[in-house]
Design an enzyme around this catalytic site. Structure first.
Site, PDB file in Angstrom:
ATOM      1  N   THR A 110       0.843  -1.211   0.000  1.00 57.19           N
ATOM      2  CA  THR A 110       0.000   0.000   0.000  1.00 57.19           C
ATOM      3  C   THR A 110       0.875   1.257   0.000  1.00 57.19           C
ATOM      4  O   THR A 110       1.948   1.263   0.568  1.00 57.19           O
ATOM      5  CB  THR A 110      -0.866  -0.005   1.274  1.00 57.19           C
ATOM      6  OG1 THR A 110      -1.641  -1.189   1.278  1.00 57.19           O
ATOM      7  CG2 THR A 110      -1.765   1.193   1.353  1.00 57.19           C
ATOM      8  N   GLY A 152      -1.680  -2.747   6.084  1.00 63.71           N
ATOM      9  CA  GLY A 152      -2.588  -3.784   6.552  1.00 63.71           C
ATOM     10  C   GLY A 152      -3.321  -3.415   7.825  1.00 63.71           C
ATOM     11  O   GLY A 152      -3.847  -2.320   7.990  1.00 63.71           O
TER      12      GLY A 152
END
EC number: 2.3.2.2
Length: 582
Positions: free
Chosen positions: A385, A473
């Site tokens: 990410t 996460g």
């Protein structure tokens, strides 16, 4: 961020020495060496505009857009496109995107959910026919529709000033001419290659002679340049309804997958209303499910009931209370967060102060909980990410997060397109053969999976204050709550708030196919910098404490100083990033 690159491990003894010294220093936001407030660098301060991303070249592209008259949204899109090329270990146009935007014209926040759905042709029975009890992490089966390109154009239509072709041009040039790979990215790229090399198109498009590019080595991706040029010419439909979509369809038909042209052509993201909770006079904003943002609000609501002016940073009481609040929020996260089109979550109740007070009452101040249950109906009856942020001279601020999910995603790289599809579908719960599931996140065709990626924003007295995020996460809501506490409870500046040592609690019950209920209290990962006295006290309370090697997220932030009329920027010291302004 999962761990410190090997080339950086000469810092480990220094950090550990700091942790030892902290044991004899007052428990505060202590530097790991001197005992002063810890920051790897000064805050960046600029009068006109600011950008903070996880890659210096992407930050410079964002500034170029702003200097050329673009809005903060133009800068964010341009930087995101660049990161898809330069940091493919964390994002790309094969993934999803979420954003929160402060619009100075309407004086309010706007949210966009750019997450895609599972293929309509892929059924639960197909997983069972293949003998699977969980959705695999890689390959064709966890692939869901990529939502990023749609999100770019939706956000640009409302908030952009410059043509999309201008926003994509710098990345197209870097993709053709090359750019040097940065250190942390090279580390994760190297880790991804052995895992993803078996999947068609990956080695040909994302390696150099079968290996990852090394730190400082020039990387080119002409296939991605061609794809972005097609998008620049033809808009979002070039991706979802044109030759790019047809190429993806043909690729998955050849390689045992189920993503089809019809899935892409019917995709549509959606504008959503951000939700908030007030924390000591500051409104903290997140996006509602299918993302996990409200977990940060639940954690903060519970912690607001404690007086942290009397609880030092890094003390056992600080870490214990944070961890217990996280366990409660994550029990609800596992039970309620999912695609609201299939199973609406009771968001208003979950983020209410009354509910937080009820759950807070169950926390033992001296003992770690081994098992935590989600909310009951009675309690809810009340009626890898990337993250980036940009801000412009008009006052627009963009909080944007984008991801392929697990590192470089599924490994599935369609012929000649230069990007990898995400593996977000792994997050679904797969019911056993012959059984149906009432779990909100149970797999179904055409459904959005539970999402971990969350942008965040803080307003104060109705004005924008901080645009920020912490990727990584399940670390993300934990990181959001810690940043808010560091700024408000512990009085840190914007850079100190990100550099302060972090807490991550692991092994709560998860809302995914790998879910097992927490039965042993999980474990706390403490970054170096916490006193050993704190560690000993936590263990005496029944916590399992470990020093994990780096799973503490990646932070970027921009703060608005209304009194001085300037922006303040901060960037994650654990990544390759940069905050810069003018």
């Amino acid at each position: 961020m999962r761990r410190l690159p090997s080339s950086c491990r000469h810092l480990r003894p220094l950090l550990l020495a700091g942790a030892l010294l902290c044991a004899v220093l007052p428990a505060a936001a202590a530097d790991r060496i001197s005992g002063q407030a810890f920051a790897t660098r000064s805050e960046v301060i600029a009068p006109q505009a600011m950008a903070a991303t996880s890659h210096p070249l992407a930050t410079q592209i964002a500034l170029d857009m702003l200097k050329a008259g673009g809005s903060a949204m133009d800068a964010a899109i341009a930087a995101n496109a660049a990161l898809g090329l330069m940091e493919p270990t964390g994002n790309g146009i094969g993934g999803d995107l979420f954003a929160i935007v402060w619009d100075p014209k309407t004086q309010k926040l706007h949210g966009y959910n750019g997450s895609g759905r599972s293929p309509r042709a892929l059924t639960v029975e197909e997983f069972h026919r293949r003998g699977l009890s969980e959705i695999p992490a890689h390959g064709p089966l966890p692939v869901s529709v990529p939502g990023t390109v749609d999100a770019w154009f939706a956000l640009h239509e409302r908030f952009g000033k410059r043509p999309m072709a201008d926003n994509l041009a710098p990345t197209i040039a870097y993709a053709r001419n090359g750019h040097p790979v940065h250190e942390v990215i090279a580390h994760y790229w190297e880790r991804s290659v052995p895992r993803l090399s078996p999947y068609p198109g990956f080695v040909e498009q994302f390696t150099i002679d079968g290996r990852a590019p090394r730190k400082g080595q020039m990387w080119r991706n002409p296939n991605l340049a061609n794809t972005l040029e097609a998008i620049a010419r033809g808009g979002r439909d070039a991706f979802y309804k044109g030759d790019i979509a047809r190429t993806m369809d043909a690729y998955f038909r050849r390689h045992d997958g189920f993503l089809r042209y019809e899935d892409l052509a019917s995709h549509q993201g959606e504008w959503v209303e951000p939700v908030s909770s007030n924390y000591r006079g500051h409104d903290v904003w997140e996006l509602p499910p299918n993302s996990q943002g409200i977990a940060a609000l639940q954690i903060l609501n519970i912690l607001e009931g404690y007086d942290f002016s009397k609880i030092p940073f890094g003390s056992a009481e600080h870490v214990h209370l944070f961890t217990e609040a996280k366990k409660i929020a994550f029990a609800d996260r596992a039970r309620f967060y999912a695609d609201p089109a299939f199973s609406p979550a009771p968001v208003a109740q979950l983020i209410s102060k009354g509910y937080a007070a009820a759950r807070r009452a169950g926390i033992d101040p001296q003992r770690a909980a081994r098992v935590v249950q989600p909310a009951t109906p009675a309690q809810l009856e009340e009626g890898d990410t990337i993250y980036l942020t940009t801000a412009d001279a008009d006052g627009m601020m963009v909080s944007l997060i984008q991801s392929n999910y697990r590192g470089m995603g599924s490994g599935m790289a369609p012929d000649g397109l230069g990007f990898i599809l995400q593996d977000r579908g792994e997050m679904f719960v797969l019911p056993p053969p012959g059984q149906t599931s009432d779990h909100p996140n149970a797999y179904a065709p055409g459904k959005r999976p539970f999402q971990t990626i969350i942008p965040a924003f803080i307003t104060k007295d109705g004005k924008p204050w901080v645009s920020f995020g912490v990727m990584g996460g399940a670390m993300q809501p934990q990181g959001h709550a810690q940043i808010v506490m560091n700024l408000i409870d512990f009085g840190m500046n914007l850079q100190e708030a990100g550099d302060a040592p972090r807490i991550q609690h692991e092994r709560s019950t998860e809302p995914t196919g790998q879910a097992t209920a927490m039965s042993d209290g999980g474990e706390i990962n403490l970054e170096t910098g916490f006193p050993y006295a704190t560690v000993r006290a936590l263990m005496q309370m029944g916590h399992k404490v470990t020093f994990a090697d780096g799973p503490y997220g990646g932070y970027q932030a921009i703060m608005r100083d209304h009194e001085q009329g300037v922006y303040i920027g901060a960037s994650e010291s654990r990544k390759d990033g940069q905050a810069a302004g003018y």
